[in-house]
Design an enzyme around this catalytic site. Sequence first.
Site, mmCIF file in Angstrom:
data_model
loop_
_atom_site.group_PDB
_atom_site.id
_atom_site.type_symbol
_atom_site.label_atom_id
_atom_site.label_comp_id
_atom_site.label_asym_id
_atom_site.label_seq_id
_atom_site.Cartn_x
_atom_site.Cartn_y
_atom_site.Cartn_z
ATOM 1 N N ARG A 1 30.037 35.640 41.836
ATOM 2 C CA ARG A 1 29.667 36.308 40.592
ATOM 3 C C ARG A 1 30.774 37.218 40.057
ATOM 4 O O ARG A 1 30.529 38.090 39.248
ATOM 5 C CB ARG A 1 28.406 37.149 40.812
ATOM 6 N N LYS B 1 24.712 50.227 40.799
ATOM 7 C CA LYS B 1 24.214 49.387 41.889
ATOM 8 C C LYS B 1 25.378 48.718 42.598
ATOM 9 O O LYS B 1 26.232 48.170 41.897
ATOM 10 C CB LYS B 1 23.290 48.336 41.276
ATOM 11 N N SER C 1 19.568 45.679 49.100
ATOM 12 C CA SER C 1 19.073 45.066 50.326
ATOM 13 C C SER C 1 19.976 45.314 51.532
ATOM 14 O O SER C 1 19.496 45.562 52.638
ATOM 15 C CB SER C 1 18.885 43.570 50.100
ATOM 16 N N CYS D 1 16.870 38.252 34.751
ATOM 17 C CA CYS D 1 18.090 37.516 35.066
ATOM 18 C C CYS D 1 17.747 36.044 35.212
ATOM 19 O O CYS D 1 16.579 35.681 35.250
ATOM 20 C CB CYS D 1 18.762 38.045 36.333
ATOM 21 N N GLU E 1 31.549 50.240 31.329
ATOM 22 C CA GLU E 1 30.317 49.426 31.265
ATOM 23 C C GLU E 1 29.106 50.303 30.947
ATOM 24 O O GLU E 1 28.227 49.914 30.174
ATOM 25 C CB GLU E 1 30.086 48.696 32.600
ATOM 26 N N CYS F 1 23.815 33.651 37.092
ATOM 27 C CA CYS F 1 23.102 34.532 36.165
ATOM 28 C C CYS F 1 23.314 34.104 34.713
ATOM 29 O O CYS F 1 22.777 34.738 33.797
ATOM 30 C CB CYS F 1 23.569 35.974 36.342
ATOM 31 N N LYS G 1 27.126 47.170 37.709
ATOM 32 C CA LYS G 1 26.676 46.344 38.821
ATOM 33 C C LYS G 1 27.891 45.676 39.439
ATOM 34 O O LYS G 1 28.582 44.897 38.796
ATOM 35 C CB LYS G 1 25.689 45.303 38.314
HETATM 36 C C1 PBG Z 1 20.027 39.356 40.344
HETATM 37 C C2 PBG Z 1 19.903 40.551 41.221
HETATM 38 C C3 PBG Z 1 20.513 40.769 42.476
HETATM 39 C C4 PBG Z 1 20.013 41.982 42.962
HETATM 40 C C5 PBG Z 1 19.151 42.481 41.999
HETATM 41 N N1 PBG Z 1 19.108 41.593 40.932
HETATM 42 C C6 PBG Z 1 21.407 39.909 43.262
HETATM 43 C C7 PBG Z 1 22.739 39.521 42.800
HETATM 44 O O1 PBG Z 1 23.270 39.966 41.798
HETATM 45 O O2 PBG Z 1 23.267 38.665 43.507
HETATM 46 C C8 PBG Z 1 20.361 42.588 44.288
HETATM 47 C C9 PBG Z 1 19.336 43.469 44.895
HETATM 48 C C10 PBG Z 1 19.490 43.753 46.333
HETATM 49 O O3 PBG Z 1 20.470 43.369 46.991
HETATM 50 O O4 PBG Z 1 18.588 44.425 46.859
HETATM 51 N N2 PBG Z 1 20.994 39.404 39.367
HETATM 52 ZN ZN ZN Z 2 21.366 37.309 38.308
#
Ligand code: PBG
Ligand code: ZN
Length: 322
Positions: free
Chosen positions: A214, A245, A271, A116, A230, A126, A192
């Site tokens: 985003r 995710k 996270s 990314c 998707e 991104c 996502k």
């Molecule tokens: C980047 C990305 C993100 C995560 C994984 N790859 C953050 C986002 O999209 O803001 C999140 C992972 C997590 O929260 O543990 N595109």
């Molecule tokens: Zn990203």
Amino acid sequence: MILPTRLRKNPAIRDLVRETHLAMTDFVYPLFLVDGEGIKREIGSLKNQYHFSIDMLEEEIKDLKAKGVRYVLLFGVPDEKDAEATPAFSDDGVVQRGVRKIKEIDPDMYVICDVCLCEHKSDGHCCFFEENGDIKREKTLDTLCKTAVSQARAGADMVAPSDMMDGHIAAMRKALDEAGFESIPIMGYSAKFASTFYGPFRDAANSAPAFGDRRAYQMDPANGVEALKEVALDVEEGADIVMVKPAMPYLDVLTRATEISYLPMAAYQVSGEFAMIQNAVDNGLLDERAIYESLLCIKRAGAGIIITYFAKDMPELIAKYQ
Ligand code: PBG
Ligand code: ZN
């Protein structure tokens, strides 16, 4: 006697009829790599998770191996971001150097690279934008492809684009094939969602967008059917593995996705999910068994691959609770 109790009477029969089991081969462990030297710094928002400079990886990789973790997912957090996201695709980028180092330490550690731009681009987005705010698709795809190819060149075993751009899987497959990396699989972050549960990660990756959010490219948490679309698109474009995710608030999407795709299914326990459970355990609100249960349920819902910050804790928890 009520019938089901016959199958719950004692541990032997409960073990015999149990449908889902966890194993270390289910888990992928995220690692955050930073520039500099001598750095092993705990990430404030993610207990027990660290920023590592490349020279400090040896001990960690050996420790992961000893614990039975066989798969890592790399994120780069460079000191200097720029408008072109140069650190993402530079052969000398922190991820590329990290891959080479890990392969030197342990050639058997399976290395997946997140692809990314947000961690490498000054505005934390991104993708690139046109003057009018539209996504600059060609340039974005081009940069993502360059990133994946340079990661493969460094020795990555798999790439995982998390950008959510239309057409990214097809473009990346073509770029990898043309560069001679036909055998490198692509794991798409297919569904996502634009989730608040990424909060602690944005601290870890220093990737909060400098303006806006985003929602132009990540999915509305309200939409399940769109998520299936998707997933179907990524399958059509040639993804080898698809992902949903976050995981826990989206288990319905995960299960439905397994019904329309015959590819291996991954889920990312993000996270915020980690932070919620870890904080509750640390404060005595939940028993540590909640960690085990959370992952067991993600697997039961249909994920054969689980990306989780708890991976290192799992040998102990599996031994105790399975
Ligand atoms: C980047 C990305 C993100 C995560 C994984 N790859 C953050 C986002 O999209 O803001 C999140 C992972 C997590 O929260 O543990 N595109
Ligand atoms: Zn990203």
